[in-house]
Write a protein that holds these residues in place. Structure first.
Motif, PDB file in Angstrom:
ATOM      1  N   HIS B 117      17.381  45.492   3.772  1.00  0.00           N
ATOM      2  CA  HIS B 117      17.523  44.115   3.263  1.00  0.00           C
ATOM      3  C   HIS B 117      18.717  43.380   3.896  1.00  0.00           C
ATOM      4  N   HIS B 118      19.334  43.944   4.915  1.00  0.00           N
ATOM      5  CA  HIS B 118      20.463  43.255   5.565  1.00  0.00           C
ATOM      6  C   HIS B 118      19.944  42.130   6.465  1.00  0.00           C
ATOM      7  N   HIS B 119      20.480  40.942   6.294  1.00  0.00           N
ATOM      8  CA  HIS B 119      19.959  39.798   7.050  1.00  0.00           C
ATOM      9  C   HIS B 119      20.203  39.958   8.557  1.00  0.00           C
ATOM     10  N   ASP B 120      21.233  40.744   8.914  1.00  0.00           N
ATOM     11  CA  ASP B 120      21.526  40.900  10.339  1.00  0.00           C
ATOM     12  C   ASP B 120      20.980  42.220  10.892  1.00  0.00           C
ATOM     13  N   ASN B 121      19.989  42.773  10.203  1.00  0.00           N
ATOM     14  CA  ASN B 121      19.339  43.996  10.720  1.00  0.00           C
ATOM     15  C   ASN B 121      18.847  43.733  12.143  1.00  0.00           C
ATOM     16  N   THR B 122      19.093  44.674  13.028  1.00  0.00           N
ATOM     17  CA  THR B 122      18.779  44.438  14.451  1.00  0.00           C
ATOM     18  C   THR B 122      17.322  44.746  14.801  1.00  0.00           C
ATOM     19  N   ARG B 123      16.521  44.983  13.790  1.00  0.00           N
ATOM     20  CA  ARG B 123      15.072  45.177  13.999  1.00  0.00           C
ATOM     21  C   ARG B 123      14.817  46.223  15.079  1.00  0.00           C
ATOM     22  N   PHE B 124      15.284  47.401  14.854  1.00  0.00           N
ATOM     23  CA  PHE B 124      15.199  48.474  15.836  1.00  0.00           C
ATOM     24  C   PHE B 124      13.991  49.378  15.601  1.00  0.00           C
ATOM     25  N   GLY B 125      13.184  49.092  14.585  1.00  0.00           N
ATOM     26  CA  GLY B 125      12.123  50.024  14.214  1.00  0.00           C
ATOM     27  C   GLY B 125      10.823  49.814  14.968  1.00  0.00           C
ATOM     28  N   THR B 126       9.951  50.798  14.868  1.00  0.00           N
ATOM     29  CA  THR B 126       8.578  50.609  15.316  1.00  0.00           C
ATOM     30  C   THR B 126       7.921  49.598  14.378  1.00  0.00           C
ATOM     31  N   VAL B 127       8.223  49.741  13.096  1.00  0.00           N
ATOM     32  CA  VAL B 127       7.879  48.714  12.107  1.00  0.00           C
ATOM     33  C   VAL B 127       9.171  48.334  11.394  1.00  0.00           C
ATOM     34  N   ASP B 128       9.397  47.035  11.278  1.00  0.00           N
ATOM     35  CA  ASP B 128      10.607  46.554  10.601  1.00  0.00           C
ATOM     36  C   ASP B 128      10.216  45.867   9.295  1.00  0.00           C
ATOM     37  N   LEU B 129      10.487  46.533   8.179  1.00  0.00           N
ATOM     38  CA  LEU B 129      10.281  45.881   6.881  1.00  0.00           C
ATOM     39  C   LEU B 129      11.666  45.485   6.378  1.00  0.00           C
ATOM     40  N   VAL B 130      12.064  44.293   6.797  1.00  0.00           N
ATOM     41  CA  VAL B 130      13.414  43.812   6.512  1.00  0.00           C
ATOM     42  C   VAL B 130      13.294  42.571   5.637  1.00  0.00           C
ATOM     43  N   ILE B 140      13.035  47.257  -2.409  1.00  0.00           N
ATOM     44  CA  ILE B 140      11.900  47.387  -1.495  1.00  0.00           C
ATOM     45  C   ILE B 140      11.218  48.746  -1.711  1.00  0.00           C
ATOM     46  N   VAL B 141      12.024  49.775  -1.911  1.00  0.00           N
ATOM     47  CA  VAL B 141      11.468  51.110  -2.167  1.00  0.00           C
ATOM     48  C   VAL B 141      10.687  51.108  -3.487  1.00  0.00           C
ATOM     49  N   TRP B 142      11.230  50.412  -4.475  1.00  0.00           N
ATOM     50  CA  TRP B 142      10.551  50.289  -5.781  1.00  0.00           C
ATOM     51  C   TRP B 142       9.184  49.635  -5.603  1.00  0.00           C
ATOM     52  N   ASP B 143       9.156  48.569  -4.811  1.00  0.00           N
ATOM     53  CA  ASP B 143       7.889  47.875  -4.544  1.00  0.00           C
ATOM     54  C   ASP B 143       6.898  48.815  -3.830  1.00  0.00           C
ATOM     55  N   LEU B 144       7.387  49.562  -2.850  1.00  0.00           N
ATOM     56  CA  LEU B 144       6.517  50.502  -2.131  1.00  0.00           C
ATOM     57  C   LEU B 144       6.017  51.594  -3.082  1.00  0.00           C
ATOM     58  N   MET B 145       6.919  52.071  -3.907  1.00  0.00           N
ATOM     59  CA  MET B 145       6.564  53.102  -4.884  1.00  0.00           C
ATOM     60  C   MET B 145       5.396  52.657  -5.759  1.00  0.00           C
TER      61      MET B 145
END
Lengths: 336, 336
Positions: B117-130, B140-145
């Motif tokens: 949830h960091h606004h300055d996440n550098t989007r380094f993932g194969t999938v970025d759920l930011v 976000i984990v709660w929502d996924l759960m």
């Protein structure tokens, strides 16, 4: 109060509010966030319903502590309205009729709705809607508001939110159940500016308040293996920092959180009236093991099981001795 | 991230979790409550779904700060599992891939789910759920759960609750929307013992922590009319009180709340490695007017708009000059 009795009391309060036209609202002396929030919220609910409502507070409560000065107190009177005997008197967040210095006494000719969440409420009302399960009196007012079909605007929502936040210690105290959070979610959706509320309540803190805290923390004492953690604020602290008495708010939370503490006590010297130094003693219980309202009552005061207080003319050493004795008596294994 | 892109990312993450069998979970270095809460909660969600999950943390993170030692870290490894290339790597609460010292680098052969949830996440993932609108990664984990149909038991609920409470500052920061409170209500209903959680997080405080606070508050400085409120913790403070570095947690909140403060800064001297004194500087913005992540980046660090930090070898006076200049530059009216 048994669930049925509670539901009955709630129904009667709703009936009385719907049926009456004129109200006079009061709360306890030295009102805190829940007292003022509940008072203002109930006033707005009644006004929204087209009722004639007057909030009544003693003139000597003013000025309020700085964090509560934002409340819209239009509709407030510092003298009882002339037609008070014809009004339904609503006590909010007031555990004891003696804690409001307004000369209102129970009698056949006074109709009192007693709306509160203090477990030791003395049930002085014509109707007593006392719910110790409620996290704050504002939670009861919120429930009544919804039952009465009033939609909160931002100001009403914020008044309730202030009551909720202050009486749950930012959702931290044991009294914070799911209902408190559902209430918070609804109030925020209704327009509460949480950031603004927190700034008013906990920030925009006068610098002397921080200086007062720094002084108080220098002389924290721990007794009986840490079971009693005690702090003091002296007249000199007030004089040197220019702090007001209300700036001591929050200091006790630092004492309460120290490892091993069962009871936290903060004694502050208040201006003595006739040369006799008087201390106000605030008490907090950390885990409910010790009932501090019992200690406060022994000292001539009162309060909740986990937060209570009294005034005393005891000297420093005598006060420590009194508190240690009281705490020890409660922690001693019950005799069989 | 636009709402559509966010929904897409969420769908892809759910699909990946459902489709894969082996996971390796990581979080940022010096993990806080949200990092650990999200890590443990995601591990339990995956385990509940019958997946093979390993939590990975560097050995030098241990012992954890005292308030986080209660987390159940069974399922944790301090060395990468041998089959790590076959595992889906899940980054939790980690704004930058460099903030996890585990030698995991992005490549064609590493599959990374970046949940943050960091606004300055550098989007380094194969999938970025930011989702910067989320109050915490735990939200976000709660929502996924819930989307994965996992019912939280008390431990899972408490892990999520710790993330929520710590990253919202007890529901006080601006990021606390209705969803955060709905989450709290559900978690409490699922069995969170709020009192126990708060005791672990904020109480049972070692007495040296209170002594450290008392020392830090004695030398608070205000600059530029109070816009910059600055505190220091010296090596001597640590030595005299026996406090650990993590005991400085919370001191900055006292600075942040002083009237007129735009930026609060706390500099603490950490053990220097080669004789050069190093300071860790924490920054807080009180009302979002100043973006402290920009100041932190200028100092070689990073963080959120309202909470950030950096390490420096600047001396006391140079550091104050640097901070004053940075704050002034942001407060100056924009040139036209």
């Amino acid at each position: 109060m048994a669930p049925d009795a509670m539901a009955d009391a709630r129904d009667r309060v709703l009936e009385e509010i719907r049926g009456a036209d004129r109200f006079c609202l009061v709360t306890h002396e030295h009102p805190d966030g829940d007292a003022l929030g509940s008072l203002v919220a109930m006033h707005r609910v009644l006004t929204e319903l087209g009722k004639d409502s007057v909030m009544l507070m003693a003139a000597d409560e003013f000025p309020l502590p700085y964090e509560y000065r934002f409340f819209d107190l239009s509709g407030l009177s510092t003298v009882p309205p002339g037609d008070i005997v014809d009004r339904t008197i609503v006590f909010l967040d007031c555990g004891n009729i003696d804690r409001t210095p307004l000369g209102i006494v129970k009698g056949d000719d006074v109709h009192i709705l007693n709306i509160d969440h203090h477990h030791d409420n003395t049930r002085f009302g014509t109707v007593d809607l006392v719910d110790p399960e409620a996290s704050c009196t504002a939670e009861i007012v919120w429930d009544l508001m919804r039952a009465l079909g009033v939609e909160p605007d931002q100001e009403l929502a914020e008044a309730l939110y202030v009551g909720l936040v202050t009486d749950t210690g930012k959702f931290m105290y044991e009294n914070t159940g799911p209902r408190a959070h559902v209430m918070a979610a609804e109030l925020i959706a209704a327009g509460v500016d949480t950031h603004a509320v927190y700034r008013r309540l906990y920030e925009d803190m006068p610098f002397p308040k921080l200086e007062l805290l720094a002084r108080a923390l220098r002389r924290v004492e721990r007794h009986d293996g840490g079971a009693l953690t005690m702090g003091r604020v002296t007249r000199e602290d007030f004089d040197a920092t220019g702090a007001e008495d209300s700036y001591t708010e929050g200091i006790i939370d630092h004492l309460r959180t120290v490892e091993g503490t069962k009871v936290a006590a903060l004694a502050r010297e208040i201006a003595s009236e006739n040369g006799t130094p008087v201390k106000k003693v605030s008490l907090r219980s950390t885990d409910g093991e010790v009932d501090v309202s019992a200690i406060a009552r022994a000292g001539g005061g009162g309060g909740h099981r986990q937060a209570a207080g009294f005034s005393t003319v005891l000297g420093d050493d005598e006060l420590v001795a009194f508190l240690r004795e009281q705490v020890a008596a409660q922690l001693a294994p019950a005799s069989t």
